[in-house]
Design a protein around this motif. Structure first.
Motif, PDB file in Angstrom:
ATOM      1  N   SER A  45      -0.135   0.418  11.043  1.00 26.65           N
ATOM      2  CA  SER A  45      -0.837   1.546  10.429  1.00 26.65           C
ATOM      3  C   SER A  45      -1.078   2.610  11.492  1.00 26.65           C
ATOM      4  CB  SER A  45      -2.159   1.089   9.814  1.00 26.65           C
ATOM      5  OG  SER A  45      -2.903   2.203   9.348  1.00 26.65           O
ATOM      6  N   GLU A  46      -1.355   3.816  11.023  1.00 26.75           N
ATOM      7  CA  GLU A  46      -1.704   4.885  11.945  1.00 26.75           C
ATOM      8  C   GLU A  46      -3.115   4.717  12.489  1.00 26.75           C
ATOM      9  OE1 GLU A  46      -1.127   8.451   9.766  1.00 26.75           O
ATOM     10  OE2 GLU A  46       1.046   8.167   9.494  1.00 26.75           O
ATOM     11  N   ASP A  47      -3.916   3.901  11.843  1.00 28.48           N
ATOM     12  CA  ASP A  47      -5.280   3.619  12.279  1.00 28.48           C
ATOM     13  C   ASP A  47      -5.303   2.229  12.918  1.00 28.48           C
ATOM     14  OD1 ASP A  47      -7.945   3.329  12.698  1.00 28.48           O
ATOM     15  OD2 ASP A  47      -8.555   3.542  10.601  1.00 28.48           O
ATOM     16  N   PRO A  48      -5.614   2.112  14.199  1.00 33.37           N
ATOM     17  CA  PRO A  48      -5.612   0.778  14.837  1.00 33.37           C
ATOM     18  C   PRO A  48      -6.643  -0.158  14.237  1.00 33.37           C
ATOM     19  CG  PRO A  48      -6.527   2.444  16.318  1.00 33.37           C
ATOM     20  CD  PRO A  48      -5.948   3.178  15.167  1.00 33.37           C
ATOM     21  N   LEU A  49      -7.797   0.378  13.831  1.00 34.37           N
ATOM     22  CA  LEU A  49      -8.816  -0.481  13.214  1.00 34.37           C
ATOM     23  C   LEU A  49      -8.320  -1.047  11.888  1.00 34.37           C
ATOM     24  CD1 LEU A  49     -12.018   1.673  13.925  1.00 34.37           C
ATOM     25  CD2 LEU A  49     -11.203  -0.337  15.174  1.00 34.37           C
TER      26      LEU A  49
ATOM     27  N   ARG B 179      -3.777   9.038   3.037  1.00 33.29           N
ATOM     28  CA  ARG B 179      -2.509   9.761   2.982  1.00 33.29           C
ATOM     29  C   ARG B 179      -1.341   8.883   3.431  1.00 33.29           C
ATOM     30  NH1 ARG B 179       0.588  12.184   6.666  1.00 33.29           N
ATOM     31  NH2 ARG B 179       1.878  13.989   6.040  1.00 33.29           N
ATOM     32  N   GLU B 180      -1.586   7.959   4.337  1.00 36.95           N
ATOM     33  CA  GLU B 180      -0.536   7.128   4.884  1.00 36.95           C
ATOM     34  C   GLU B 180       0.103   6.239   3.825  1.00 36.95           C
ATOM     35  OE1 GLU B 180      -0.006   3.740   8.414  1.00 36.95           O
ATOM     36  OE2 GLU B 180      -1.977   4.641   7.989  1.00 36.95           O
ATOM     37  N   PHE B 181      -0.688   5.819   2.837  1.00 35.99           N
ATOM     38  CA  PHE B 181      -0.194   4.882   1.834  1.00 35.99           C
ATOM     39  C   PHE B 181      -0.101   5.509   0.446  1.00 35.99           C
ATOM     40  CE2 PHE B 181      -2.309   2.499   5.161  1.00 35.99           C
ATOM     41  CZ  PHE B 181      -1.360   1.554   5.490  1.00 35.99           C
ATOM     42  N   ALA B 182      -0.562   6.716   0.279  1.00 37.06           N
ATOM     43  CA  ALA B 182      -0.534   7.398  -1.018  1.00 37.06           C
ATOM     44  C   ALA B 182       0.436   8.567  -0.918  1.00 37.06           C
ATOM     45  CB  ALA B 182      -1.939   7.871  -1.410  1.00 37.06           C
ATOM     46  N   TRP B 183       1.624   8.377  -1.437  1.00 34.88           N
ATOM     47  CA  TRP B 183       2.641   9.426  -1.316  1.00 34.88           C
ATOM     48  C   TRP B 183       2.244  10.684  -2.058  1.00 34.88           C
ATOM     49  CZ3 TRP B 183       4.502  11.312  -5.839  1.00 34.88           C
ATOM     50  CH2 TRP B 183       4.379  10.510  -6.971  1.00 34.88           C
ATOM     51  N   TRP B 184       1.427  10.563  -3.100  1.00 33.62           N
ATOM     52  CA  TRP B 184       1.032  11.753  -3.861  1.00 33.62           C
ATOM     53  C   TRP B 184       0.129  12.655  -3.030  1.00 33.62           C
ATOM     54  CZ3 TRP B 184       0.213   6.711  -5.031  1.00 33.62           C
ATOM     55  CH2 TRP B 184      -1.063   6.201  -4.848  1.00 33.62           C
ATOM     56  N   LEU B 185      -0.611  12.062  -2.111  1.00 33.52           N
ATOM     57  CA  LEU B 185      -1.414  12.899  -1.212  1.00 33.52           C
ATOM     58  C   LEU B 185      -0.513  13.644  -0.234  1.00 33.52           C
ATOM     59  CD1 LEU B 185      -4.362  10.453  -0.436  1.00 33.52           C
ATOM     60  CD2 LEU B 185      -4.255  12.264  -2.158  1.00 33.52           C
ATOM     61  N   GLN B 186       0.531  12.996   0.232  1.00 34.21           N
ATOM     62  CA  GLN B 186       1.483  13.681   1.100  1.00 34.21           C
ATOM     63  C   GLN B 186       2.200  14.790   0.343  1.00 34.21           C
ATOM     64  OE1 GLN B 186       4.161  10.728   2.678  1.00 34.21           O
ATOM     65  NE2 GLN B 186       2.500   9.364   3.338  1.00 34.21           N
TER      66      GLN B 186
ATOM     67  N   ILE C  45      -5.490  -6.051  -0.499  1.00 31.88           N
ATOM     68  CA  ILE C  45      -5.703  -5.252   0.717  1.00 31.88           C
ATOM     69  C   ILE C  45      -5.953  -3.798   0.343  1.00 31.88           C
ATOM     70  CG2 ILE C  45      -4.572  -4.408   2.809  1.00 31.88           C
ATOM     71  CD1 ILE C  45      -3.151  -7.078   3.024  1.00 31.88           C
ATOM     72  N   VAL C  46      -5.176  -3.296  -0.608  1.00 31.41           N
ATOM     73  CA  VAL C  46      -5.379  -1.912  -1.062  1.00 31.41           C
ATOM     74  C   VAL C  46      -6.771  -1.742  -1.642  1.00 31.41           C
ATOM     75  CG1 VAL C  46      -4.611  -0.214  -2.761  1.00 31.41           C
ATOM     76  CG2 VAL C  46      -2.929  -1.482  -1.436  1.00 31.41           C
ATOM     77  N   ALA C  47      -7.188  -2.693  -2.461  1.00 31.77           N
ATOM     78  CA  ALA C  47      -8.514  -2.586  -3.066  1.00 31.77           C
ATOM     79  C   ALA C  47      -9.631  -2.718  -2.035  1.00 31.77           C
ATOM     80  CB  ALA C  47      -8.656  -3.663  -4.145  1.00 31.77           C
ATOM     81  N   ARG C  48      -9.456  -3.597  -1.043  1.00 31.74           N
ATOM     82  CA  ARG C  48     -10.511  -3.800  -0.050  1.00 31.74           C
ATOM     83  C   ARG C  48     -10.736  -2.546   0.801  1.00 31.74           C
ATOM     84  NH1 ARG C  48     -12.388  -8.145   3.037  1.00 31.74           N
ATOM     85  NH2 ARG C  48     -12.067  -9.384   1.144  1.00 31.74           N
ATOM     86  N   PHE C  49      -9.646  -1.889   1.228  1.00 33.20           N
ATOM     87  CA  PHE C  49      -9.773  -0.753   2.140  1.00 33.20           C
ATOM     88  C   PHE C  49      -9.562   0.590   1.444  1.00 33.20           C
ATOM     89  CE2 PHE C  49      -8.210  -4.338   4.753  1.00 33.20           C
ATOM     90  CZ  PHE C  49      -9.312  -4.465   5.578  1.00 33.20           C
ATOM     91  N   ASN C  50      -9.490   0.570   0.108  1.00 43.02           N
ATOM     92  CA  ASN C  50      -9.358   1.810  -0.654  1.00 43.02           C
ATOM     93  C   ASN C  50      -8.181   2.648  -0.143  1.00 43.02           C
ATOM     94  OD1 ASN C  50      -9.986   3.637  -2.661  1.00 43.02           O
ATOM     95  ND2 ASN C  50     -11.533   4.711  -1.458  1.00 43.02           N
ATOM     96  N   LEU C  51      -7.026   2.028  -0.031  1.00 40.96           N
ATOM     97  CA  LEU C  51      -5.862   2.694   0.544  1.00 40.96           C
ATOM     98  C   LEU C  51      -5.251   3.734  -0.381  1.00 40.96           C
ATOM     99  CD1 LEU C  51      -4.056  -0.282   2.318  1.00 40.96           C
ATOM    100  CD2 LEU C  51      -5.780   1.297   3.210  1.00 40.96           C
TER     101      LEU C  51
ATOM    102  N   GLN D 131       1.670   1.140  -6.392  1.00 43.20           N
ATOM    103  CA  GLN D 131       2.534   1.901  -5.489  1.00 43.20           C
ATOM    104  C   GLN D 131       2.010   1.873  -4.056  1.00 43.20           C
ATOM    105  OE1 GLN D 131       3.048   5.784  -7.199  1.00 43.20           O
ATOM    106  NE2 GLN D 131       4.320   5.035  -8.881  1.00 43.20           N
ATOM    107  N   ALA D 132       0.697   1.955  -3.898  1.00 42.03           N
ATOM    108  CA  ALA D 132       0.130   1.823  -2.555  1.00 42.03           C
ATOM    109  C   ALA D 132       0.375   0.418  -2.015  1.00 42.03           C
ATOM    110  CB  ALA D 132      -1.359   2.136  -2.583  1.00 42.03           C
ATOM    111  N   ALA D 133       0.315  -0.589  -2.887  1.00 39.44           N
ATOM    112  CA  ALA D 133       0.588  -1.960  -2.453  1.00 39.44           C
ATOM    113  C   ALA D 133       2.034  -2.114  -1.986  1.00 39.44           C
ATOM    114  CB  ALA D 133       0.296  -2.944  -3.584  1.00 39.44           C
ATOM    115  N   GLU D 134       2.951  -1.396  -2.596  1.00 41.35           N
ATOM    116  CA  GLU D 134       4.339  -1.448  -2.135  1.00 41.35           C
ATOM    117  C   GLU D 134       4.460  -0.868  -0.730  1.00 41.35           C
ATOM    118  OE1 GLU D 134       6.458   0.611  -5.140  1.00 41.35           O
ATOM    119  OE2 GLU D 134       6.461  -1.067  -6.555  1.00 41.35           O
TER     120      GLU D 134
END
Length: 755
Positions: free
Chosen positions: A210-214, A129-136, A119-125, A184-187
């Motif tokens: 998710s914060e994005d409904p789509l 920011r929601e799934f990448a703590w380093w961006l936060q 799922i992470v690879a498909r949607f480039n999560l 880590q994003a997968a977690e």
């Protein structure tokens, strides 16, 4: 100043008012926790409860508006395990009954890290920011607190390194590498992916938040599709593994059949075996040789017997039996010669020529018999050797044939075993070929163990936060917290709120509840003048209640001391109001200000500079010069006069006793406004000299411990405490409190009062 010592200024014992003990008043136990008490507490603290009920939902609503909304989309899948036909593959593809453990395993499969990584690879999560703590964490570097703390730490570093280390913010973390970032994003995805089993069914509910409904809908559908695809891929993998195993087994069985056939052919060629013929021929030959051997052995035995007989020199019959006619004839001739010799020797004698001739003939016959016997024995010996040789030959042939027969039988046994193994391998090979063809056919019609019942749709409303639910929960929490706070405030409130509290805490009767005079009620009137201006008001009625309580006692006092535990309790206002109320009732009343250090009565009657008690006790003024008249009610009052630091000595003097003795004769009621009893010794001395003491307690303000301490000091001074009065009572609040004595402020009594 007094010229005499304090000990000489005491009132003589015969001139003092007799000491009267305070009337006993047994403490009243407070009411237990009941519905009435609870409702009363809620009425008293209703604003606290209302504030909590309103504040908590308001804070919850503000928090809900500031929280980033999250959307949850859900797909449903049905777990339907299918059976596999190949019996040989049951160890590979085993169908289990659908138990709770099996469904729990399916849940963990959907929530596995493998699915989350795809799922992470498909949607480039990793770029969200929601799934990448380093961006936060990177955004924290731009925040004002981070920059402020960094600046403060930089300023403190040269001077206080330890303080700078405490102030400095946590450093910004680096961006992890590709695979670690994906894991880590997968977690994070696993934390947002929720899978549940519908009760009493095999339906799996797959939800993603998710914060994005789509993204929520797409991720939920992808998780369901990956789950089904993994199911099918697992079956295909198992089938491929089964085919590989079957192909290997087929090759192995074919090689085994070929190897066995080669060994059979080689064994037949080396052993000379012909299937179905060799066994019969070998047995027949052995039987024929055995018969020949028996005959040969018989012949050998016969030959040996004849040979032995011939060598033993048997008789004629024996010779005849040996088949030697010459030997028989020669033996007969020898016997005739011997008989002839014996006859001649008997008749002629041994020397007779006939006898010697007969002896010569006998010797010749003996030589002839010996020669013939030798020839017969040699012939028999040759026959024996020939028979023995034939027996030996036959025995060798029999042994050789038996050995060959033994070899032939071992080879035949081995050959039979090889043929059986080969046949078994051929049968297994045919069965494996059939199963291999069945497995290949099964691959074409294979289907997964699950199917999607309904895909996820894009949610229109956020699943978190839900303002309505937040507000309702916050309201309930606020109500509970408000109730707890009301209970805590009630338990922590150590003040006196009702007459029952006064009786329970102090053991004194509550003589009156003096209402508070708010600015709206006073209007342009002063508090000191209100009882005269509004004689039908509740305040004036409370003063009449107070006077009635003093008069209705078994020994109505004339000199009454009004004091309090501490300043601000309303004792001066109560003293003035009670004095004026009694004067308006037609009594001759005197009000004396005994609070010399902080006088208030002269200020209330606008006579601050007038001489008073201090000048009288010091002998600087006459009694007639200090007594003044209230123009509103005809009340007489004596102000405190000039401040005196040795006021205690003045009250303990003979002059004070003389003053009290005089006013007792001249007035119906004398009220002494004394200083606070807890901190000032003057109040205790004055209370000792008076007939009764009234303690003023400010409603819901003065702690019980303070009142008890002041009461203990007055009792140690042998003061006669007749009761207490609660002052500055908020009539409206007390009326809503639910206490028993709040009835006096009920609107039903409004017809009796005039404000």
């Amino acid at each position: 100043m007094l010229d005499r010592p304090v000990t000489d200024q005491r009132m003589p014992a015969d001139r003092r008012a007799p000491a009267r003990a305070a009337p006993p008043a047994a403490p009243i136990e407070p009411e237990g926790l009941n519905v009435t008490a609870l409702l009363g507490a809620l009425r008293r603290r209703r604003m606290v409860l209302v504030a909590c009920i309103l504040l908590f939902p308001l804070l919850a609503l503000v928090a809900a508006k500031n929280i980033t909304p999250r959307y949850t989309a859900g797909a449903t899948a049905m777990f339907e395990p299918t059976e596999y036909a190949a019996r040989e593959l049951q160890s590979i593809l085993r169908d289990e009954s659908t138990t709770d453990a099996v469904l729990a395993s399916q849940v963990e499969i959907v929530r596995s890290l493998s699915v989350a990584r795809r799922i992470v690879a498909r949607f480039n999560l990793t770029e969200r920011r929601e799934f990448a703590w380093w961006l936060q964490d990177r955004e924290r570097a731009d925040s004002i607190p981070f920059r402020a703390r960094t600046a403060l730490a930089g300023w403190a570093e040269p001077v206080l390194p330890d303080l700078a280390a405490l102030i400095a913010p946590r450093p910004i973390a680096g961006v992890p590498s590709g695979e670690i970032a994906e894991i880590q994003a997968a977690e994070f995805v696993q934390a947002r992916l929720e899978v549940q089993v519908v009760r009493n069914s095999r339906v799996l509910q797959i939800r993603f938040t998710s914060e994005d409904p789509l993204l929520a809908a797409a991720a939920a559908n992808l998780a369901a599709e990956l789950y089904i695809a993994d199911q099918l891929e697992a079956k295909f993998t198992a089938v491929r593994r089964a085919n590989d195993w079957l192909d290997g087994r087929i090759a192995q069985l074919r090689a085994e059949v070929q190897r066995n056939e080669s060994q059979i052919a080689e064994l037949r060629s080396t052993s000379g075996l012909t299937r179905g013929v060799n066994a019969g021929l070998g047995t027949e030959q052995i039987s024929r040789i055995t018969q020949d051997l028996v005959e040969a052995r018989n012949q050998l035995a016969t030959a040996e017997a004849r040979f032995n007989a011939a060598r033993g020199g048997g008789g004629g019959a024996d010779m005849a039996s040996l088949g030697s006619a010459n030997l028989v004839a020669q033996r007969q001739a020898r016997d005739e010669a011997r008989r002839e010799l014996d006859r001649l020797a008997a008749t002629l004698g041994s020397g007779h020529p006939d006898v010697r001739a007969a002896a010569s003939r006998l010797a010749a016959a003996e030589r002839a018999v010996g020669g013939e016997t030798g020839r017969v024995v040699q012939a028999l010996d040759a026959e024996v050797r020939a028979a023995r040789a034939r027996v030996t030959s036959l025995e060798g042939s029999l042994a050789q044939q038996e050995e060959r027969m033994a070899r032939t039988q071992g080879a035949e046994i081995r050959l039979n075993a090889l043929e059986r193994e080969t046949e078994a391998a051929r049968s297994l090979l045919r069965a494996v070929l059939e199963r291999s063809q069945s497995t290949v056919s099964q691959t074409a019609i294979e289907k997964p163990d699950a199917r999607i019942l309904s895909p996820a749709t894009v949610p229109g409303m956020p699943s978190f936060p839900k303002p309505t639910l937040f507000v309702a929960a916050a309201a309930a929490l606020g109500a509970l917290f408000g109730l707890l706070l009301v209970w805590f405030l009630e338990q922590a409130d150590s003040t006196l709120r009702t007459g029952d509290d006064v009786r329970a805490a102090l053991g004194l009767p509550c003589i009156a509840l003096v209402p508070m005079l708010r600015r709206g009620i006073l209007g342009r009137n002063r508090v000191e003048d209100y009882v005269a201006r509004k004689p039908l008001s509740p305040f004036s009625e409370s003063m009449r209640n107070l006077r009635a309580a003093l008069w209705l006692g078994s020994d109505p006092p004339k000199v009454v001391v009004i004091t309090a535990a501490r300043p601000g309790e309303g004792k001066t206002t109560t003293s003035i109001a009670l004095s004026r109320s009694a004067a308006m009732n037609g009594e001759k009343v005197l009000l004396v200000d005994c609070d010399i250090r902080q006088p208030s009565i002269g200020k209330a009657f606008r006579a601050e500079a007038a001489a008073g008690v201090t000048e009288l006790l010091l002998g600087q003024a006459r009694y007639e010069d200090i007594v003044r008249r209230d123009h509103l009610t005809g009340l007489d009052y004596i102000p405190a006069g000039a401040a005196e630091i040795h006021s205690l000595g003045l009250f303990m003097s003979e002059a004070m006793a003389s003053l009290l003795e005089r006013v007792r004769r001249d007035y119906d009621l004398v009220i002494l406004d004394a200083p606070p009893a807890l901190a000032m010794a003057d109040a205790r001395v004055v209370a000792r000299l008076a007939d009764a003491t009234l303690l003023c307690v400010k409603w819901r303000d003065t702690p019980r411990s303070v009142v008890r301490n002041s009461l203990a000091l007055l009792e140690d001074a042998k003061a006669r405490i007749v009761g207490a009065a609660l002052t500055q009572v908020d009539a409206k609040s007390h009326r809503r409190s639910g206490y028993a004595d709040s009835e006096v402020y009920h609107p039903r009594y409004s017809g009796y009062f005039r404000e």
